[in-house]
Design an enzyme around this catalytic site. Structure first.
Site: not given
Ligand code: FRU
Length: 482
Positions: A39, A47, A193, A23
């Site tokens: 992110q 991730w 989200e 994100d």
């Molecule tokens: C959306 C999400 C958010 C969270 C982030 C974690 O893609 O799942 O809800 O804050 O990614 O990386």
């Protein structure tokens, strides 16, 4: 400097120099600079270790990369959030301080406050964090100053409950729950989200409306991640979505491709702009796409607008940001008018800066049923877009686009409503090595899709079925290399 090792790295989209990105978040505009946080895992291309990466730009297309702005601490990883400019120092960090709120994530998810005294380069952590703790998963705080009620408003995703919670605060530290929005409304699969809430004028009327963005995953129209939105009213405490002629609250989608997620807007954009950007991937295969040095790009920046369609409903349009026209390099082809029938007409794409161009044209399908627009290369790779003037849709088929076998969810056909009623559309297509963004009628419909051609597409072919169609004002531009 990090040297690019990827043939699929886009030339004019934001990407991290290396590592994993999801994100975009925490974006704000201050003193002529667009700040973009994201992110970020600086240690690998999956991730993990979520932190806030940081890039800045003066024109939304050329990005400078900065050191990681916020790193995990004792409360956990640094998930998505937002920043706001605190004009009158309500939080006590000085006038015009940049204040951020994000989700601290370990076994639980709580909301943490940070502020910056160097314009967003580094952030300091509030000693009494977390400022907000709920019993079940809640994340991605998005806050803004409500000038009418003179207080802060916060929208927080109550992810598993499929609702957005709305809080208010005088100082961004003490938050009072005011309402919730979403229970039983819209697409309810997966998790909700990354919310956003903002007001926009409705084009061609004196009216203003509020827009609630609710990103959700999975449950998008073509599988996996997508951005749904609602149009309605907000009174400072409660958001109420408008109903359609049948009394239902319709589910609306911001983009009709597979690779548009976590889209939110910049705080404090100049001139009343509501500039948005999304993550150009999908949780279904984001970690499997065929790049290694970096994973994921952001979409092109877009300007959100509201328009009323023929069905009487108000929709959210995403127009390419005006800064993008400055990217145009030489005009490699110009055709004022051409008639096309069954046999396709083929145009050559620019070879300068291979696999990177902008294509603009109008399609007049009043005398035909469907128009096929194909991008192809000599290795059998192709993307087929079909404008169905009877159904008023544009589809995008990437099943034969190139490398598609890294995930069973990647080969797909996506379909957008075109909203017009006169069988004519105008298209702006941005190709950037591994992505294609199609903006129709100034962004009234948009499709964002990744593609991984083995070699760049070199041809544009257009044909028509059920009669002849007209192509007008075709312009193909190369893109300036920095
Ligand atoms: C959306 C999400 C958010 C969270 C982030 C974690 O893609 O799942 O809800 O804050 O990614 O990386």
């Amino acid at each position: 400097d990090t040297v690019n090792r990827e043939k699929y790295r886009p030339a004019y989209h934001h990407t991290p120099l290396y590592g994993w990105m999801n994100d975009p978040n925490g974006m704000f505009y201050k003193d002529g600079i667009w700040h973009l946080y994201y992110q970020y895992n600086p240690y690998g291309s999956k991730w993990q270790n979520l932190s806030w990466g940081h890039s800045t730009s003066t024109d939304l297309v050329h990005w400078n990369h900065h050191p990681v702005a916020i790193q995990p601490d004792g409360l956990g990883m640094v998930f998505s959030g937002s920043c706001a400019i605190d004009r009158s120092s309500t939080a006590g960090y000085g006038k015009n301080a940049v204040v951020g709120l994000y989700t601290s994530a370990d076994a639980s998810q709580t909301q943490s406050l940070v502020w910056s005294d160097d314009n967003g380069e580094t952030f300091r952590t509030y000693a009494a964090n977390p400022v907000l703790t709920l019993e079940s998963e809640a994340r991605d705080p998005n806050m803004f100053w409500d000038d009418d009620a003179r207080q802060w408003v916060l929208v927080l995703a109550h992810a598993l409950e499929h609702e957005m919670l709305i809080f208010t605060s005088p100082d961004m530290k003490k938050w009072t729950l005011q309402s919730s929005f979403g229970k039983g409304i819209g697409a309810q699969e997966g998790v909700w989200e990354c919310p956003d809430l903002f007001r926009l004028p409705v084009e061609g009327s004196g009216e203003e409306k509020w827009v609630m963005l609710c990103n959700l995953n999975p449950g998008g129209p073509f599988g996996g991640s997508a951005t749904q939105y609602f149009i309605g009213e907000f009174d400072g405490k409660t958001f109420k979505a408008d109903v359609d002629a049948d009394g239902n609250i319709p589910t609306k989608w911001m983009d009709f491709g597979k690779d548009h997620y976590a889209t939110v807007s910049w705080s404090d954009a100049p001139g009343g702009r509501r500039t948005v950007i999304g993550w150009m991937s999908n949780w279904q295969y984001a970690a499997e796409v065929p790049t290694m040095q970096f994973r994921s790009a952001n979409t092109l920046p877009r300007e959100a607008r509201l328009f009323k369609a023929a069905d009487g409903q108000i929709y959210l349009s995403s127009e390419p940001s005006p800064e993008l026209t400055a990217l145009r390099g030489s005009l490699s082809l110009k055709v004022r008018k051409a008639s096309v029938g069954r046999k396709s007409r083929t145009y050559v794409l620019p070879s300068a800066n291979d696999g990177v161009c902008e294509i603009v044209f109008d399609v007049d399908a009043r005398k035909s049923g469907a128009v096929e627009i194909e991008l192809s290369n000599s290795d059998g790779g192709k993307v087929v877009m079909t404008y169905d003037a009877v159904a008023h849709t544009l589809s995008f088929d990437r099943t034969k686009s190139g490398v598609v076998d890294f995930s069973q969810d990647f080969p797909a056909v996506t379909v957008a409503p075109t909203f017009e009623t006169d069988n004519r559309i105008s298209l702006r297509i941005f190709i950037d090595r591994s992505s294609i963004e199609v903006f129709g009628n100034n962004g009234n419909f948009v499709m964002t899709n990744l593609v991984f051609p083995t070699i760049p597409y070199t041809r544009l072919s257009v044909s028509a079925r059920g009669g002849n169609a007209k192509i007008e004002n075709l312009h193909i531009y190369s893109i300036k290399e920095n």
